[in-house]
Design an enzyme around this catalytic site. Structure first.
Site, mmCIF file in Angstrom:
data_model
loop_
_atom_site.group_PDB
_atom_site.id
_atom_site.type_symbol
_atom_site.label_atom_id
_atom_site.label_comp_id
_atom_site.label_asym_id
_atom_site.label_seq_id
_atom_site.Cartn_x
_atom_site.Cartn_y
_atom_site.Cartn_z
ATOM 1 N N CYS A 186 -59.789 72.495 70.458
ATOM 2 C CA CYS A 186 -60.848 73.108 71.462
ATOM 3 C C CYS A 186 -62.002 73.435 70.946
ATOM 4 O O CYS A 186 -62.962 73.623 71.628
ATOM 5 C CB CYS A 186 -60.327 74.305 72.267
ATOM 6 N N LYS B 233 -21.690 59.271 45.241
ATOM 7 C CA LYS B 233 -22.867 59.995 45.492
ATOM 8 C C LYS B 233 -23.374 60.155 47.068
ATOM 9 O O LYS B 233 -22.935 59.052 47.613
ATOM 10 C CB LYS B 233 -24.090 59.725 44.760
ATOM 11 N N TYR C 102 -17.019 77.500 40.993
ATOM 12 C CA TYR C 102 -15.732 76.666 41.388
ATOM 13 C C TYR C 102 -15.347 76.011 39.960
ATOM 14 O O TYR C 102 -16.319 75.253 39.392
ATOM 15 C CB TYR C 102 -15.742 75.742 42.424
ATOM 16 N N CYS D 279 -58.096 76.989 74.915
ATOM 17 C CA CYS D 279 -57.576 76.139 74.106
ATOM 18 C C CYS D 279 -56.227 75.489 74.727
ATOM 19 O O CYS D 279 -55.233 76.272 74.881
ATOM 20 C CB CYS D 279 -57.011 76.559 72.540
ATOM 21 N N CYS E 167 -61.248 75.017 65.718
ATOM 22 C CA CYS E 167 -60.004 74.592 66.104
ATOM 23 C C CYS E 167 -59.964 72.965 66.400
ATOM 24 O O CYS E 167 -60.717 72.370 67.106
ATOM 25 C CB CYS E 167 -59.394 75.214 67.493
ATOM 26 N N GLU F 286 -12.534 66.195 45.520
ATOM 27 C CA GLU F 286 -13.291 67.294 45.679
ATOM 28 C C GLU F 286 -14.669 67.209 45.921
ATOM 29 O O GLU F 286 -15.401 66.229 45.187
ATOM 30 C CB GLU F 286 -12.767 68.146 44.508
ATOM 31 N N ASP G 222 -23.500 70.966 43.592
ATOM 32 C CA ASP G 222 -24.900 70.826 42.978
ATOM 33 C C ASP G 222 -25.278 71.922 42.005
ATOM 34 O O ASP G 222 -26.066 72.712 42.632
ATOM 35 C CB ASP G 222 -25.926 70.521 43.948
ATOM 36 N N LYS H 86 -18.559 67.555 45.280
ATOM 37 C CA LYS H 86 -19.467 67.508 43.909
ATOM 38 C C LYS H 86 -20.411 68.514 44.039
ATOM 39 O O LYS H 86 -21.395 68.304 44.738
ATOM 40 C CB LYS H 86 -20.145 66.097 43.360
ATOM 41 N N CYS I 248 -56.699 79.980 65.896
ATOM 42 C CA CYS I 248 -57.790 79.456 66.796
ATOM 43 C C CYS I 248 -58.102 80.512 67.857
ATOM 44 O O CYS I 248 -57.437 81.384 68.274
ATOM 45 C CB CYS I 248 -57.119 78.276 67.767
HETATM 46 S S1 IVH Z 1 -15.807 66.855 36.979
HETATM 47 C C1 IVH Z 1 -14.859 65.090 32.632
HETATM 48 N N1 IVH Z 1 -15.742 67.757 39.112
HETATM 49 O O1 IVH Z 1 -21.057 66.690 38.056
HETATM 50 C C2 IVH Z 1 -15.188 65.382 34.070
HETATM 51 N N2 IVH Z 1 -17.865 67.630 37.850
HETATM 52 O O2 IVH Z 1 -22.229 64.449 37.081
HETATM 53 C C3 IVH Z 1 -16.398 65.949 34.314
HETATM 54 N N3 IVH Z 1 -20.017 68.428 39.047
HETATM 55 O O3 IVH Z 1 -21.569 67.887 34.528
HETATM 56 C C4 IVH Z 1 -16.828 66.585 35.405
HETATM 57 N N4 IVH Z 1 -18.687 68.893 40.847
HETATM 58 O O4 IVH Z 1 -21.679 69.549 36.485
HETATM 59 C C5 IVH Z 1 -16.448 67.338 37.914
HETATM 60 N N5 IVH Z 1 -15.822 68.516 41.308
HETATM 61 C C6 IVH Z 1 -16.504 68.308 40.196
HETATM 62 C C7 IVH Z 1 -17.860 68.292 40.163
HETATM 63 C C8 IVH Z 1 -18.478 68.030 38.718
HETATM 64 C C9 IVH Z 1 -19.940 69.009 40.170
HETATM 65 C C10 IVH Z 1 -21.057 68.141 38.189
HETATM 66 C C11 IVH Z 1 -20.494 68.626 36.499
HETATM 67 C C12 IVH Z 1 -20.554 67.422 35.700
HETATM 68 C C13 IVH Z 1 -21.533 66.324 36.728
HETATM 69 C C14 IVH Z 1 -21.404 65.171 36.319
#
Ligand code: IVH
Length: 677
Positions: free
Chosen positions: A413, A316, A224, A434, A410, A114, A118, A116, A428
């Site tokens: 020119c 990452k 989510y 120019c 400028c 899934e 931010d 990650k 300008c």
């Molecule tokens: S699982 C024990 N799933 O990433 C499991 N974390 O670097 C812990 N995060 O603190 C989290 N998307 O804030 C999980 N699909 C995802 C995530 C996710 C973002 C963040 C979360 C966590 C941090 C860890």
């Protein structure tokens, strides 16, 4: 009686919750916005009539009126762990190998992959289906109570849908801000004179730290879920992670639709490539992928390290924010003369793209961010948005650096730079002189409402300007066939057409000419007003600011621009050259002598054809236009007059067949008599 009312109330709440869920979580509304509003209003009205029944988790109660005094610390019922990171396919293969070793398994494992997100990790606690508390992750052991703000997130149910949920259910997930919301919110911040947030994550964090839930409600966060905490045992959890999340989704909790099950390292690598390719199109920012062993039965065996579960890993993505050196700030001159400061950076790879320049927008922005040449700066790329300098890393500014200033002249020119009143932009004042503004100025000069030189398109102007054949508009009038034929993709037929259009443009009106000059702030209407008021170019060029301000609809700013334009000697030179090339117009005085409405041609559509003995067709057309006629190039049922000179051909025949009034040159001149006499 009361119980009947209560049932009614519950039914209304359920209906609103149902539609909220379809709208905010499933993205699949079942009724129109108007119908939803009606339903919501019905609920609100019911509550007003029966305040004693109001349920704290009614959908109308998301913004619970009062701001809180501060945040309370809450110890998590179960710790909130973090994740270990993988930075390459190799790291992932190592992870997969370690898991299989611990499980003493050799067949491919199934993982749930899934995005990650931010944002920030949040724990939501539901008791008997009601949201009772929301806490931030904090240090993993205890976090802050942010229930008042979390309640404003429309996709989070205050009351779980359906039934079958455990009496105590904690779900965990990420609170984040969508890119669109982030941009809108920063725009509002700027309007309010407040500091914009550097990225959606900071914006989400700042929003959660609001004491007043009304502010958070405005900023629209999303959520989510991706895990759970404490769960009472009155529920039998499915065997896999994916099924567990599906069960949560059934109760109205939002899960990420991008999640997918993948098999083994290969499946993980495929998913990585797919999501990476999709990254910029996603409506929110992600910084990687989280892979979780799907079978929950394995979790106990795998356990946790001090900080993270051994059954999950974060792969990452290349970072979208990097630090680099600000080598210089250069000034670019845009097409309208706006000076844009551009950061020259020590090249750095940001999110897979090498960045060596970034716009700094304008001086205000540079001062607001306090970036100075020599700083270490944070560079950020968001989606397909152009790279941006977020700000300096102040802790690394060890020696004093000079504050940036805009040049007074400028860089292209040498003309004076002016800052428009109340605007952030520096411009300008070089205008037509120019080089950076030339192409734009040329495009404007030839455009339909200006000199109307058809056939001289942008591509042709680019070529003429790039090869320095045309540097100022007057050079257009020196073009000849051999020069044009040397250009790319220029056939003789179109070259001749261009030359004819240039020739025809020499006959114009004073208003068109003023407009064509491209004086900042002088549009078509202002140009007409100026022409009508001053009646001659000389009078206009010599008018002082005070007399310019007596013209219809002209205020101080426009008057200043006009005066400034004519004060630049090079603008005067170009104008003189244009007049010398033969550009001319009928004296607007004449229009004054005869009100346009008095002419038989006023408001009529006129077509000219054949050769006129006295003056060219374009001259005649310009005179007719002064009288309010509309000149058309082809005969149709809408034509009022056809003026036919010698050797008139098909247009004459067509006009006759349509029964349109045809005038020969003598008749035409007679009808024009008052103006010529
Ligand atoms: S699982 C024990 N799933 O990433 C499991 N974390 O670097 C812990 N995060 O603190 C989290 N998307 O804030 C999980 N699909 C995802 C995530 C996710 C973002 C963040 C979360 C966590 C941090 C860890």
């Amino acid at each position: 009686m009361t119980s009947n009312l209560q049932q009614q109330y519950q039914a209304l709440c359920d209906q609103v919750n149902y539609h909220n869920h379809h709208y905010y979580v499933l993205d699949n509304p079942q009724i129109s916005d108007a119908e939803f509003d009606e339903l919501y209003q019905a609920l609100a009205a019911f509550e007003q009539a029966h305040p004693q029944l109001i349920d704290a988790n009614s959908p109308t109660q998301r913004v619970a009126g009062q701001a809180i005094a501060g945040f309370t610390s809450v110890v998590h019922a179960q710790p909130m762990y973090s994740l270990d990171n993988a930075f390459s396919d190799n790291d992932l293969a190592d992870f997969d190998r370690r898991v299989k070793e611990r499980l003493k398994q050799s067949v491919n494992l199934e993982y749930c992959a899934e995005p990650k997100m931010d944002g920030l990790a949040i724990n939501l606690r539901f008791e008997k289906g009601q949201l009772v508390q929301a806490t931030t992750r904090g240090d993993g052991v205890s976090g802050e109570d942010v229930t008042h703000n979390i309640r404003t997130i429309r996709s989070i149910p205050l009351q779980l849908l359906g039934d079958g949920w455990p009496a105590i259910l904690e779900v965990r997930g990420e609170v984040f801000m969508r890119k669109k919301e982030f941009l809108a919110m920063n725009q509002r911040q700027l309007i309010l004179g407040e500091k914009p947030f550097a990225n959606p994550r900071n914006a989400a964090a700042g929003t959660l730290r609001q004491l007043d839930p009304k502010v958070s409600a405005q900023r629209r966060l999303s959520f989510y879920l991706y895990g759970w905490g404490e769960m009472s045992s009155d529920w039998s959890q499915p065997e896999t992670y994916a099924q567990t999340l599906d069960a949560f989704a059934q109760w109205g909790l939002p899960t990420n639709p991008e999640s997918a099950l993948v098999q083994g390292v290969e499946g993980m690598a495929d998913y990585y490539q797919q999501l990476l390719a999709k990254r910029e199109q996603l409506p929110y920012e992600i910084d990687g992928i989280v892979y979780k062993v799907n079978s929950i039965g394995h979790y106990a065996q795998l356990g946790f390290t001090a900080k993270a579960p051994r059954w999950a890993i974060a792969r990452k993505f290349p970072a979208m924010e990097k630090w680099t050196d600000l080598l210089d700030i250069e000034i670019q001159v845009g097409r309208t003369g706006a000076l844009t400061p551009v950061a020259r950076l020590q090249p750095v790879e940001v999110g897979g793209v090498v960045v060596s320049n970034a716009t700094l927008h304008n001086l205000d922005e540079i001062l607001r961010k306090d970036v100075r040449i020599g700083d270490k700066v944070i560079v950020r790329r968001a989606g397909d948005v152009i790279p941006e300098v977020v700000g300096p890393v102040l802790s690394l500014r060890t020696e004093p650096l000079a504050v940036f200033t805009m040049p007074s002249h400028c860089p292209i020119c040498g003309s004076e730079v002016i800052k428009e009143h109340d605007k952030a932009v520096h411009r300008c004042s070089g205008g037509l002189f120019c080089p950076a503004q030339r192409k734009r100025a040329l495009q404007h000069f030839v455009s339909r409402k200006a000199m109307d030189i058809v056939g001289l398109g942008d591509k042709l102007i680019d070529q003429l300007a790039d090869q320095e054949i045309v540097r100022h508009p007057d050079h257009l009038y020196a073009l000849d066939l051999p020069v044009l034929l040397r250009l790319e993709r220029m056939a003789e037929k179109s070259a001749l057409k261009v030359l004819a259009a240039i020739e025809a443009s020499k006959q114009t009106t004073l208003a068109r000419f003023i407009y064509a000059l491209g004086i900042p702030e002088v549009g078509e209407v202002t140009a007409k007003n100026l022409a009508q008021h001053f009646k001659s170019l000389d009078a206009l060029q010599n008018a002082d600011q005070a007399s310019l301000m007596t013209v219809d609809e002209i205020g101080e700013v426009v008057a200043q621009q006009v005066r400034h334009f004519f004060d630049q000697p090079h603008n005067r030179e170009v104008i003189d050259a244009l007049l010398a090339a033969g550009i001319h117009w009928p004296d607007p005085e004449l229009k004054q002598a005869l009100p346009a409405s008095a002419s038989p041609f006023a408001g009529k559509t006129v077509v000219l054809t054949g050769t006129l003995a006295q003056g060219s067709r374009t001259e005649a057309a310009a005179k007719l236009e002064v009288l309010g006629a509309k000149i058309s190039s082809s005969v149709s049922a809408k034509t009022d007059f056809l003026i036919a000179g010698e050797n008139a051909g098909s247009k004459l025949a067509k006009a006759e067949s349509l029964g349109i009034t045809v005038l020969n040159e003598t008749q035409f001149l007679e009808m024009m008599e008052p103006i010529n006499g």
